[in-house]
Design a protein around this motif. Structure first.
Motif, PDB file in Angstrom:
ATOM      1  N   UNK A 163      36.534 -11.112  33.613  1.00 29.07           N
ATOM      2  CA  UNK A 163      36.481 -11.565  34.928  1.00 29.07           C
ATOM      3  C   UNK A 163      37.163 -10.523  35.948  1.00 29.07           C
ATOM      4  N   UNK A 164      37.743  -9.500  35.170  1.00 24.75           N
ATOM      5  CA  UNK A 164      38.343  -8.278  36.223  1.00 24.75           C
ATOM      6  C   UNK A 164      39.581  -8.931  36.647  1.00 24.75           C
ATOM      7  N   UNK A 165      40.331  -9.738  36.281  1.00 27.59           N
ATOM      8  CA  UNK A 165      41.419 -10.195  36.783  1.00 27.59           C
ATOM      9  C   UNK A 165      42.699  -9.876  35.885  1.00 27.59           C
ATOM     10  N   UNK A 166      42.395  -9.394  34.701  1.00 28.15           N
ATOM     11  CA  UNK A 166      43.777  -8.995  33.886  1.00 28.15           C
ATOM     12  C   UNK A 166      44.150  -7.639  34.025  1.00 28.15           C
ATOM     13  N   UNK A 167      45.517  -7.146  34.051  1.00 28.63           N
ATOM     14  CA  UNK A 167      45.982  -6.141  34.353  1.00 28.63           C
ATOM     15  C   UNK A 167      45.802  -5.412  32.960  1.00 28.63           C
ATOM     16  N   UNK A 168      45.120  -4.103  32.774  1.00 34.41           N
ATOM     17  CA  UNK A 168      45.073  -3.546  31.590  1.00 34.41           C
ATOM     18  C   UNK A 168      46.044  -2.610  31.441  1.00 34.41           C
ATOM     19  N   UNK A 169      46.384  -1.849  32.485  1.00 35.77           N
ATOM     20  CA  UNK A 169      47.507  -0.803  32.318  1.00 35.77           C
ATOM     21  C   UNK A 169      48.124  -0.654  33.397  1.00 35.77           C
ATOM     22  N   UNK A 170      49.677  -0.360  33.449  1.00 36.54           N
ATOM     23  CA  UNK A 170      50.416  -0.193  34.691  1.00 36.54           C
ATOM     24  C   UNK A 170      51.260   0.966  34.238  1.00 36.54           C
ATOM     25  N   UNK A 171      51.411   2.051  35.365  1.00 38.33           N
ATOM     26  CA  UNK A 171      51.847   3.498  35.251  1.00 38.33           C
ATOM     27  C   UNK A 171      53.038   3.408  36.072  1.00 38.33           C
ATOM     28  N   UNK A 172      54.269   3.738  35.721  1.00 40.19           N
ATOM     29  CA  UNK A 172      55.423   3.898  36.793  1.00 40.19           C
ATOM     30  C   UNK A 172      55.027   5.172  37.486  1.00 40.19           C
ATOM     31  N   UNK A 173      56.050   5.390  38.620  1.00 40.53           N
ATOM     32  CA  UNK A 173      56.178   6.939  38.884  1.00 40.53           C
ATOM     33  C   UNK A 173      56.756   7.713  38.124  1.00 40.53           C
ATOM     34  N   UNK A 174      57.701   7.531  37.448  1.00 40.19           N
ATOM     35  CA  UNK A 174      58.305   8.330  36.392  1.00 40.19           C
ATOM     36  C   UNK A 174      57.424   8.639  35.362  1.00 40.19           C
ATOM     37  N   UNK A 175      56.466   7.632  34.775  1.00 39.26           N
ATOM     38  CA  UNK A 175      55.486   7.919  33.803  1.00 39.26           C
ATOM     39  C   UNK A 175      54.414   8.581  34.462  1.00 39.26           C
ATOM     40  N   UNK A 176      53.860   8.391  35.601  1.00 37.96           N
ATOM     41  CA  UNK A 176      52.736   9.119  36.250  1.00 37.96           C
ATOM     42  C   UNK A 176      53.019  10.425  36.291  1.00 37.96           C
ATOM     43  N   UNK A 206      55.354  15.612  46.360  1.00 44.47           N
ATOM     44  CA  UNK A 206      56.027  14.334  46.701  1.00 44.47           C
ATOM     45  C   UNK A 206      56.061  13.137  45.442  1.00 44.47           C
ATOM     46  N   UNK A 207      55.013  13.470  44.463  1.00 43.18           N
ATOM     47  CA  UNK A 207      55.095  12.557  43.271  1.00 43.18           C
ATOM     48  C   UNK A 207      56.456  12.997  42.552  1.00 43.18           C
ATOM     49  N   UNK A 208      56.881  14.069  42.294  1.00 39.54           N
ATOM     50  CA  UNK A 208      58.051  14.259  41.510  1.00 39.54           C
ATOM     51  C   UNK A 208      59.324  13.537  42.336  1.00 39.54           C
ATOM     52  N   UNK A 209      59.300  13.724  43.760  1.00 42.99           N
ATOM     53  CA  UNK A 209      60.423  13.011  44.425  1.00 42.99           C
ATOM     54  C   UNK A 209      60.407  11.656  44.236  1.00 42.99           C
TER      55      UNK A 209
END
Length: 620
Positions: free
Chosen positions: A28-41, A7-10
């Motif tokens: 404070x735990x509020x900063x986005x440290x990393x984002x990964x897209x579906x294509x990247x994942x 399903x991830x490949x789809x």
């Protein structure tokens, strides 16, 4: 045979730029440290799986896994599964002897470990870990191939590879999943038979002689993720804010975003409260819910103190599922009061088959009110005077239910079966099709998330299990809902850990000066339990008060005291004989252990009443 990761490949093909993982951090735990897209994942999972195969990982290889949810760890975990390896979860805080026994039972060829854990178990932080009661095993000396996450730290063994760098330039062909054995049983819904090698191994309990581990395959994991998608009502584009993989992964595979908090909710409730506000779903254990509600009650929606003119209702997720321990009506009532815009859901299940049933706060609270108790429900909420108990809800789609009334349960505490129930014969009822009356018996479950079996049994060549006997005594009401009324074996649930007193009490009785030892769980308002160890003095059990007490001796109601010489002595020694997860919150000394029932077993119910004031809790 398809793999749930297909399903991830789809999704990577259809929504390549949508965010699959979002990891928070900062002070404070509020900063986005990393984002990964579906294509990247999808790419990182496939390339890492190929890299693992290129380095020698073979189908069926077992990987000791000790990495918290982070993008790097999530990728590695999924890549191991994609390479047809098996992820093995072992509590590093267990006693050295038990950890060694579990490693011997699991026979891992690899270890995937955080660099910090290597440093804390063999490097400069080892003394700090020991000062906090953690007798961590020396991960670096394990005779396996090592993968680590995070930056390199002293203690990481020579030759270990960082997980983020195990990437193949060319994606190797995926390994085909083994076919299911001939004649394997299908799920309760008549679906495809379970197949494949072990994919997930979770040690849940056991002794050094017989460590106990639950084994799931790729198919049963897929079934589990599908059932959790039912719980959260997950859809594409939604945000699931949780540190629990069993809700995070279903969110991703449904096309949503798994938001991973910087730290566990109980460790940083303020940060979690900020992150979960406005999310579509979340999953917490009861103790984490209490920490979250404490923070929300201490401030208003805009950070103002509660009760000030500026304070408004707190904001939470649209759906908050609570599970992994009993979920009380009191906790749900408090949650509904603090977060009135959130739909609260109580989830029931076990590591062997998770999740199995669910109910929402409105239904559970109404059932308890109808039965006239604070945490129980009769066959239709109690209005007909049915057997009281704890409503855990309707079975999820695909879950099969059987009530085995032939089981001999608690001696005196079982409620009577309904007028039309037959307590002498087993009954089989399908989910949604209850029998003629509320016959009480052991709850037996089947379904697509049913484990393959226990590790020792499977390694010995025994066939896969076809059902799970929960140990919970229950009945189904006329609407098909499951109502629990007790247990037919002793178990304490603290946090996410199941503690079986019978496994540890023999070792506790061997401690110097101890005559008898009984572990009990004192219920707390949020559904968690506080573990209290009750000991009696050697040569004095059953004959009087604690040795340093001036109170009279006798065999009536036991005297129970904290802080005695014996209690302090035992408290200093328990870390040598108990898992870290089973360590008592309090050790007390009693004059004697009360007995009950025809079998004259320790009266744990009476002991809970005696030690509750000392444990500083309100009995549920």
């Amino acid at each position: 045979m398809t793999h749930f990761l297909d399903d991830l490949a789809t999704l990577a093909r259809d929504t390549p730029d949508a965010v699959a993982l979002r990891w928070f951090g900062g002070r404070d735990g509020a900063r986005v440290r990393e984002e990964v897209t579906f294509a990247g994942l999808a790419e990182r999972v496939e390339r890492t799986a190929s890299g693992l195969r290129a380095q020698g990982m073979e189908p069926g290889d077992r990987v000791l896994f000790s990495i918290r949810p982070r993008p790097e760890g999530v990728v590695l975990c999924l890549a191991i599964l994609r390479a047809c390896g098996a992820v093995v979860f072992v509590d590093p805080g267990s006693t050295p002897e038990l950890f060694a026994a579990r490693i011997a039972a699991a026979r891992p060829r690899w270890a995937a470990t955080e660099a910090l854990l290597y440093a804390a178990s063999s490097g400069p932080l080892r003394g700090v870990a020991r000062s906090r009661g953690l007798l961590l095993p020396d991960y670096g000396r394990l005779p396996v191939r090592h993968l680590y996450s995070g930056r390199w730290l002293p203690g990481v063994p020579r030759g270990a590879r960082r997980a983020a760098r195990v990437l193949a330039d060319d994606v190797l062909p995926a390994v085909a999943l083994p076919a299911a054995p001939s004649g394997a049983d299908g799920g309760a819904d008549g679906g495809s038979p379970d197949g494949g090698d072990p994919a997930l191994i979770v040690f849940t309990s056991g002794t050094t002689a017989e460590p106990k581990a639950v084994v799931h395959t790729a198919d049963t994991l897929g079934g589990m993720l599908g059932l959790f998608a039912q719980v959260g009502g997950l859809r594409a584009g939604q945000r699931a804010h949780t540190d629990q993989m069993f809700l995070g992964l279903p969110a991703v595979l449904s096309g949503g975003t798994w938001e991973i908090p910087a730290r566990a909710p109980k460790d940083a409730p303020e940060a979690f409260a900020r992150g979960v506000a406005g999310a579509d779903s979340s999953f917490l254990v009861p103790a984490d819910v209490t920490a979250l509600l404490d923070v929300l009650e201490a401030r208003g929606a805009d950070g103002s103190p509660v009760g000030s003119p500026a304070a408004g209702p707190a904001v939470g997720p649209a759906v908050l599922a609570v599970g992994a321990a009993p979920v009380t009506v009191a906790l749900l009532e408090r949650g509904r009061r603090v977060l009135p815009g959130t739909r609260w859901i109580a989830v029931y299940g076990a590591t062997e088959i998770l999740p199995a049933a669910m109910t929402d706060a409105d239904e559970k609270i109404a059932a308890a009110a109808g039965s006239g108790t604070a945490a129980s429900a009769g066959s239709d909420g109690g209005s007909d005077g049915g057997a009281p108990g704890d409503l855990v809800g309707r079975p999820l789609g695909g879950i099969g239910v059987r009530i085995d009334t032939a089981v001999v349960g608690l001696d005196e505490d079982l409620p009577e079966a309904g007028a039309e129930g037959d307590a002498a014969a087993g009954t089989d009822t399908d989910a949604g099709a209850p029998g003629d009356g509320p016959a009480v018996g052991e709850l037996v479950l089947t379904g697509p998330s049913l484990m393959a079996g226990y590790l020792a049994d499977l390694d010995a060549g025994k066939p896969r299990v076809t059902e799970h006997r929960t140990g919970d005594l229950a009945y189904q009401d006329e609407d098909g809902r499951i109502v629990l009324v007790g247990r037919n074996r002793d178990m304490i649930i603290r946090g996410t850990v199941n503690i079986y007193p019978g496994l540890f009490e023999p070792r506790l009785r061997d401690l110097p000066g101890v005559g008898d030892a009984v572990m009990v769980g004192v219920p707390m308002p949020d559904g968690d339990e506080r573990v209290v160890l009750v000991v009696t003095a050697e040569h004095a059990a059953g004959e009087g008060a604690p040795r340093d007490s001036a109170e009279p001796r006798g065999k009536g109601v036991p005297w129970v005291r904290a802080g005695t010489d014996l209690a302090r002595s035992v408290a200093d020694q328990v870390a040598r004989v108990l898992d870290h997860g089973a360590l008592p919150d309090l050790v007390v000394e009693a004059s004697h252990v009360p007995l009950a029932g025809r079998s004259r077993k320790p009266d744990r119910h009476a002991l809970v009443g005696l030690v509750s004031p000392l444990a500083g809790t309100v009995r549920a």
